[in-house]
Design a protein around this motif. Structure first.
Motif, PDB file in Angstrom:
ATOM      1  N   ILE A 174       0.862  -1.180   0.000  1.00 31.70           N
ATOM      2  CA  ILE A 174       0.000   0.000   0.000  1.00 31.70           C
ATOM      3  C   ILE A 174       0.904   1.237   0.000  1.00 31.70           C
ATOM      4  CG2 ILE A 174      -1.882   1.199   1.182  1.00 31.70           C
ATOM      5  CD1 ILE A 174      -2.510  -1.588   2.480  1.00 31.70           C
ATOM      6  N   PRO A 175       1.270   1.727  -1.185  1.00 32.37           N
ATOM      7  CA  PRO A 175       2.230   2.833  -1.300  1.00 32.37           C
ATOM      8  C   PRO A 175       1.802   4.115  -0.582  1.00 32.37           C
ATOM      9  CG  PRO A 175       1.677   1.942  -3.469  1.00 32.37           C
ATOM     10  CD  PRO A 175       0.826   1.243  -2.479  1.00 32.37           C
ATOM     11  N   GLU A 176       0.527   4.264  -0.300  1.00 37.76           N
ATOM     12  CA  GLU A 176       0.054   5.457   0.405  1.00 37.76           C
ATOM     13  C   GLU A 176       0.551   5.498   1.859  1.00 37.76           C
ATOM     14  OE1 GLU A 176      -2.826   4.545  -2.906  1.00 37.76           O
ATOM     15  OE2 GLU A 176      -1.875   3.370  -1.340  1.00 37.76           O
ATOM     16  N   VAL A 177       0.926   4.352   2.403  1.00 40.18           N
ATOM     17  CA  VAL A 177       1.452   4.295   3.774  1.00 40.18           C
ATOM     18  C   VAL A 177       2.911   4.742   3.753  1.00 40.18           C
ATOM     19  CG1 VAL A 177       2.023   2.800   5.735  1.00 40.18           C
ATOM     20  CG2 VAL A 177      -0.121   2.451   4.474  1.00 40.18           C
ATOM     21  N   THR A 178       3.228   5.791   4.520  1.00 33.88           N
ATOM     22  CA  THR A 178       4.596   6.304   4.578  1.00 33.88           C
ATOM     23  C   THR A 178       5.295   5.897   5.866  1.00 33.88           C
ATOM     24  OG1 THR A 178       3.849   8.375   5.579  1.00 33.88           O
ATOM     25  CG2 THR A 178       4.034   8.309   3.152  1.00 33.88           C
ATOM     26  N   ARG A 179       4.510   5.663   6.934  1.00 39.12           N
ATOM     27  CA  ARG A 179       5.107   5.335   8.225  1.00 39.12           C
ATOM     28  C   ARG A 179       4.076   4.587   9.080  1.00 39.12           C
ATOM     29  NH1 ARG A 179       6.216  10.399  10.036  1.00 39.12           N
ATOM     30  NH2 ARG A 179       4.748  10.442  11.737  1.00 39.12           N
ATOM     31  N   VAL A 180       4.570   3.696   9.962  1.00 41.55           N
ATOM     32  CA  VAL A 180       3.699   2.985  10.891  1.00 41.55           C
ATOM     33  C   VAL A 180       4.152   3.336  12.301  1.00 41.55           C
ATOM     34  CG1 VAL A 180       2.983   0.715  11.748  1.00 41.55           C
ATOM     35  CG2 VAL A 180       3.241   1.091   9.287  1.00 41.55           C
ATOM     36  N   GLU A 181       3.173   3.692  13.145  1.00 41.36           N
ATOM     37  CA  GLU A 181       3.466   4.036  14.542  1.00 41.36           C
ATOM     38  C   GLU A 181       2.546   3.255  15.456  1.00 41.36           C
ATOM     39  OE1 GLU A 181       3.021   8.258  14.938  1.00 41.36           O
ATOM     40  OE2 GLU A 181       4.813   8.667  13.722  1.00 41.36           O
ATOM     41  N   GLN A 182       3.012   3.080  16.680  1.00 44.18           N
ATOM     42  CA  GLN A 182       2.228   2.378  17.696  1.00 44.18           C
ATOM     43  C   GLN A 182       1.479   3.375  18.556  1.00 44.18           C
ATOM     44  OE1 GLN A 182       4.547  -0.152  20.255  1.00 44.18           O
ATOM     45  NE2 GLN A 182       2.859  -0.515  21.623  1.00 44.18           N
ATOM     46  N   VAL A 183       0.206   3.089  18.823  1.00 40.50           N
ATOM     47  CA  VAL A 183      -0.578   3.872  19.762  1.00 40.50           C
ATOM     48  C   VAL A 183      -0.449   3.194  21.116  1.00 40.50           C
ATOM     49  CG1 VAL A 183      -2.923   4.499  20.438  1.00 40.50           C
ATOM     50  CG2 VAL A 183      -2.246   4.619  18.054  1.00 40.50           C
ATOM     51  N   LEU A 184      -0.128   3.983  22.127  1.00 36.29           N
ATOM     52  CA  LEU A 184       0.011   3.421  23.470  1.00 36.29           C
ATOM     53  C   LEU A 184      -1.246   3.597  24.269  1.00 36.29           C
ATOM     54  CD1 LEU A 184       3.614   4.609  24.224  1.00 36.29           C
ATOM     55  CD2 LEU A 184       2.875   2.384  23.425  1.00 36.29           C
TER      56      LEU A 184
END
Length: 184
Positions: A174-184
């Motif tokens: 999914i090229p639209e995703v630039t970064r993945v982060e975790q929600v705490l």
């Protein structure tokens, strides 16, 4: 009833496999108040040093307090609690205890992200006694936020799993995703 145990990548979480279905939907309990919704979770929180309970499709993950007893002291009472629950025939959840449903329509990108999580990511993390859930996707920035549960929450290798595994896979498919982060 024979219950197997498996270690997880998180040294503070142990996975218990009762050899039967546990929960159709993943459920997490982080304290005794939340655990009141489930007779099994409530019983486990009644044991010394239990800090979290997670129900997967065919397993129960138990998190111990970091500064508490070690697994050699905790394992037998947890096994007994799980066995007592399933032998009793009691329901997993009390009447009226449900998860809140997500509201709103998902965009095509969010649908693709959820499908990829469900087909590739969640089965892999379930093997380690945890789960990973979609939280949000910012279509302007391309930032995908995910929520880790069970053994994955607080695991020392969770940030590496997110960055090296999940983020790379998401960016590839999914090229639209630039970064993945975790929600705490």
């Amino acid at each position: 009833m024979f219950i197997q145990t498996e270690p997880t990548p998180n040294p503070n979480v142990l996975k218990f496999l009762p050899g039967r279905d546990v929960s159709a939907a993943p459920r997490e309990f982080l304290n005794a108040d939340e655990a009141a919704a489930s007779p099994l979770a409530e019983a486990l929180f009644g044991l010394e040093n239990v800090a979290g309970v997670f129900f997967g499709s065919d397993y129960v993950s138990v998190t111990r307090r970091v500064d508490g007893l070690d697994w050699s002291q905790m394992k037998a009472p947890i096994l007994a609690g799980i066995m007592d629950h399933f032998v009793s025939g009691a329901p997993l959840m009390r009447d009226g205890a449900t998860d809140s449903a997500e509201a709103g329509e998902d965009s095509e990108i969010v649908i693709e992200i959820k499908q990829l999580l469900d087909s590739r990511v969640r089965p892999a993390v379930a093997q380690d006694g945890g789960d990973i859930l979609f939280d949000a996707f910012d279509e302007e920035t391309g930032v995908l936020t995910l929520r880790l549960r069970g053994a994955c929450a607080g695991c020392p290798s969770s940030s590496a799993t997110l960055k090296a595994g999940v983020e790379q896979m998401m960016k590839h498919y999914i090229p639209e995703v630039t970064r993945v982060e975790q929600v705490l």
